[in-house]
Write an enzyme that holds these catalytic residues in place. Structure first.
Site, short mmCIF file in Angstrom:
data_model
loop_
_atom_site.label_atom_id
_atom_site.label_comp_id
_atom_site.label_asym_id
_atom_site.label_seq_id
_atom_site.Cartn_x
_atom_site.Cartn_y
_atom_site.Cartn_z
N GLY A 52 -4.91 -28.09 2.46
CA GLY A 52 -5.82 -26.86 3.07
C GLY A 52 -5.37 -27.54 4.54
N HIS B 273 -8.78 -32.11 -9.87
CA HIS B 273 -9.16 -31.45 -8.85
C HIS B 273 -9.32 -32.50 -8.18
CE1 HIS B 273 -7.90 -29.28 -4.97
NE2 HIS B 273 -7.48 -28.41 -5.36
N ASN C 158 -5.31 -20.89 -6.63
CA ASN C 158 -6.55 -21.86 -6.78
C ASN C 158 -7.59 -20.59 -6.40
OD1 ASN C 158 -8.60 -23.00 -7.27
ND2 ASN C 158 -8.12 -25.18 -6.72
N GLU D 266 -0.64 -33.09 -6.16
CA GLU D 266 -1.31 -32.53 -5.26
C GLU D 266 -2.22 -33.13 -4.03
OE1 GLU D 266 -2.88 -28.25 -5.57
OE2 GLU D 266 -4.55 -29.64 -6.62
N LYS E 123 -10.59 -21.55 -5.65
CA LYS E 123 -11.69 -22.57 -5.10
C LYS E 123 -12.65 -21.57 -5.38
CE LYS E 123 -8.79 -25.37 -3.28
NZ LYS E 123 -8.19 -26.17 -2.04
N GLU F 294 -10.58 -32.35 -4.73
CA GLU F 294 -11.90 -32.49 -4.76
C GLU F 294 -12.92 -32.63 -5.12
OE1 GLU F 294 -11.44 -27.80 -3.20
OE2 GLU F 294 -9.94 -28.21 -1.67
N SER G 67 -0.94 -26.41 0.76
CA SER G 67 -0.29 -25.58 1.69
C SER G 67 0.38 -24.97 1.34
CB SER G 67 0.13 -26.96 2.76
OG SER G 67 -1.47 -27.30 3.50
P1 PGA Z 1 -4.06 -25.47 -0.25
O1 PGA Z 1 -4.89 -25.89 -1.97
O2 PGA Z 1 -2.92 -24.51 -0.75
O3 PGA Z 1 -4.72 -24.07 0.30
O4 PGA Z 1 -3.61 -26.07 0.31
C1 PGA Z 1 -4.29 -26.06 -2.92
C2 PGA Z 1 -5.62 -26.53 -3.46
O5 PGA Z 1 -6.37 -27.46 -3.32
O6 PGA Z 1 -5.36 -26.53 -4.83
#
Ligand code: PGA
Length: 240
Positions: A167, A92, A8, A161, A10, A94, A203
């Protein structure tokens, strides 16, 4: 069942950066017997599709509107995405948190996506506060029952997730991941009668992927940050 990987990106990468990424990623991912998807910003869908023609890499969008067309300034519809991609990420954290997307809206999007023959990567997960209050299973159950009701589940991959793991470099213990994935599969089987693949995100990197992928009921991963680097993402895939 093949392991499933979705990187992803983003809100990252320009066209020039994407072209150079796929030049090396294609080579690195060739020969893998896993399902490989890269979720790119809307502006890069066509670039990514062209770069990955005749390869084992599929393209995803990271969001979409629930309607096919109309007066929705700034939005992108399922049939527009379908011209370039096979998958779409829906729900997601976010989107849920920063853009206030509700289970009800996400359900409409998931139904619209499958109506347009887009495969859905449907994200669910608890916040740190919910985890501390011991609400993880309850939250996941609500997100699943409200979000996936009426969807064609054969076309859906569920991504677990935990919001607090995204992150942050923090990940749940192997025991926690196993029990959560098992719970998700059981709830879906019990309520919708379908077996789905459940992938883990939060992560994931080239150093911890192998350990995560060995956990029972983990069918793949959804790396964000680590997927921005073609070498790191391909290392994650090859740890399967
Ligand atoms: P990350 O993000 O691997 O940077 O923690 C995962 C995600 O938000 O899908």
């Amino acid at each position: 069942m093949k392991k499933f990987f979705c990187g992803n990106w983003k809100m990252n990468k320009t066209k020039t950066e994407a072209v150079s990424y796929f030049r090396s990623f294609k080579r690195l991912a060739a020969g893998s017997n896993c399902d490989i998807v890269v979720a790119v910003p809307f502006t890069l869908l066509e670039t990514a599709r062209n770069a990955c023609k005749n390869t084992n890499i599929k393209i995803a969008a990271q969001n979409m509107h629930s309607e096919q067309k109309g007066a929705f300034t700034g939005e992108i519809s399922p049939c527009m995405i379908k011209e370039f991609a096979d998958y779409v990420i829906i729900g997601h954290s976010e989107r849920r948190i920063l853009f206030k997307e509700t289970d009800e809206l996400l359900n409409k999007k998931a139904i619209a996506a499958s109506g347009s023959k887009l495969k859905v990567i449907f994200c669910i997960g608890e916040t740190l506060e919910e985890k501390k209050r011991d609400k993880t299973f309850e939250i996941l159950k609500t997100q699943i029952l409200n979000g996936l009701n009426g969807c064609r589940l054969k076309e859906i991959i569920v991504a677990y997730e935990p919001v607090w793991a995204i992150g942050t470099g923090k990940i749940p213990t192997a025991k926690e991941i196993e029990s959560t994935h098992t719970y998700i599969k059981d709830i879906i089987k019990k309520n919708f009668g379908t077996a789905v693949r459940v992938i883990y995100g939060g992560s994931v990197n080239e150093n911890n992927a192998k350990e995560i992928l060995m956990i029972k009921n983990v069918d793949g991963c959804l790396p964000g940050g680590a997927s921005l680097d073609a070498k790191k993402f391909s290392k994650i895939i090859s740890s399967a």
